[in-house]
Design a protein around this motif. Structure first.
Motif, short mmCIF file in Angstrom:
data_model
loop_
_atom_site.label_atom_id
_atom_site.label_comp_id
_atom_site.label_asym_id
_atom_site.label_seq_id
_atom_site.Cartn_x
_atom_site.Cartn_y
_atom_site.Cartn_z
N PRO A 1 6.48 -5.86 -0.63
CA PRO A 1 5.84 -4.82 -0.95
C PRO A 1 4.70 -4.77 -2.04
O PRO A 1 4.01 -3.95 -2.24
CB PRO A 1 6.77 -3.85 -1.21
N GLU A 2 4.84 -5.94 -2.79
CA GLU A 2 3.86 -6.21 -3.82
C GLU A 2 2.70 -6.97 -3.43
O GLU A 2 1.78 -7.10 -4.26
CB GLU A 2 4.50 -6.80 -4.85
N LEU A 3 2.38 -7.25 -1.87
CA LEU A 3 1.44 -7.92 -1.49
C LEU A 3 0.00 -7.17 -1.60
O LEU A 3 0.16 -6.09 -1.26
CB LEU A 3 1.67 -8.27 -0.25
N ARG A 4 -1.08 -7.89 -2.21
CA ARG A 4 -2.17 -7.11 -2.48
C ARG A 4 -3.36 -7.58 -1.59
O ARG A 4 -4.26 -6.80 -1.46
CB ARG A 4 -2.75 -7.41 -4.11
N SER A 5 -3.25 -8.79 -1.17
CA SER A 5 -4.36 -9.28 -0.24
C SER A 5 -3.71 -9.88 0.91
O SER A 5 -2.86 -10.77 0.76
CB SER A 5 -5.07 -10.46 -1.02
N GLY A 34 1.60 -0.47 6.93
CA GLY A 34 1.98 0.74 5.98
C GLY A 34 3.14 0.58 4.97
O GLY A 34 3.61 1.40 4.38
N MET A 35 3.91 -0.50 5.42
CA MET A 35 5.17 -0.79 4.40
C MET A 35 4.62 -1.78 3.34
O MET A 35 5.28 -2.44 2.42
CB MET A 35 6.06 -1.70 5.24
N LEU A 36 3.19 -1.91 3.03
CA LEU A 36 2.83 -2.70 2.20
C LEU A 36 1.84 -1.78 1.09
O LEU A 36 0.47 -1.56 1.13
CB LEU A 36 1.84 -3.81 2.50
N PRO A 37 2.63 -1.04 0.12
CA PRO A 37 2.02 0.03 -0.66
C PRO A 37 0.81 -0.44 -1.58
O PRO A 37 -0.01 0.27 -2.11
CB PRO A 37 3.21 0.77 -1.57
N SER A 38 0.98 -2.03 -2.13
CA SER A 38 0.15 -2.27 -2.90
C SER A 38 -1.23 -3.13 -2.39
O SER A 38 -2.04 -3.64 -2.89
CB SER A 38 0.92 -3.57 -3.93
N LEU A 39 -1.17 -3.17 -1.14
CA LEU A 39 -2.36 -3.70 -0.37
C LEU A 39 -3.60 -3.12 -0.64
O LEU A 39 -3.89 -1.99 -0.59
CB LEU A 39 -2.07 -3.73 1.09
N ARG A 40 -4.60 -4.13 -1.23
CA ARG A 40 -5.83 -3.59 -1.54
C ARG A 40 -6.90 -4.40 -1.13
O ARG A 40 -8.07 -3.86 -0.61
CB ARG A 40 -6.04 -3.71 -3.29
#
Length: 82
Positions: A1-5, A34-40
């Motif tokens: 869930p902390e994945l950003r890229s 949608g399960m990756l809230p930190s994705l930027r």
């Protein structure tokens, strides 16, 4: 869930010729994104997304800072979502 890229280049799912399997794949991909809230940052370069951009990105929890769609065969219907 902390994945950003995330880079998902060269998807072999061809949504230009929809099948029940490709529809399931699109829903699954959207749900997983949608399960990756930190994705930027998301790179979907060279994926065959024609007409399905909204379905793929609709479950994102936050706006992206960077979205790469090079060579994605987008159609005019994809642009209003952006």
């Amino acid at each position: 869930p902390e994945l950003r890229s995330l880079k998902l280049q060269y998807s072999n799912v061809d949504v230009r010729r929809p099948t029940p399997e490709s529809a399931i794949g699109i829903r699954c991909l959207a749900g997983q994104l949608g399960m990756l809230p930190s994705l930027r940052e998301l790179n979907l370069g060279s994926s065959r997304l024609s007409g399905n951009l909204r379905q793929i990105l609709c479950d994102l929890q936050a706006p992206l800072e960077s979205l790469e769609l090079a060579f994605c065969s987008l159609v005019p219907a994809d642009l209003p979502f952006l």
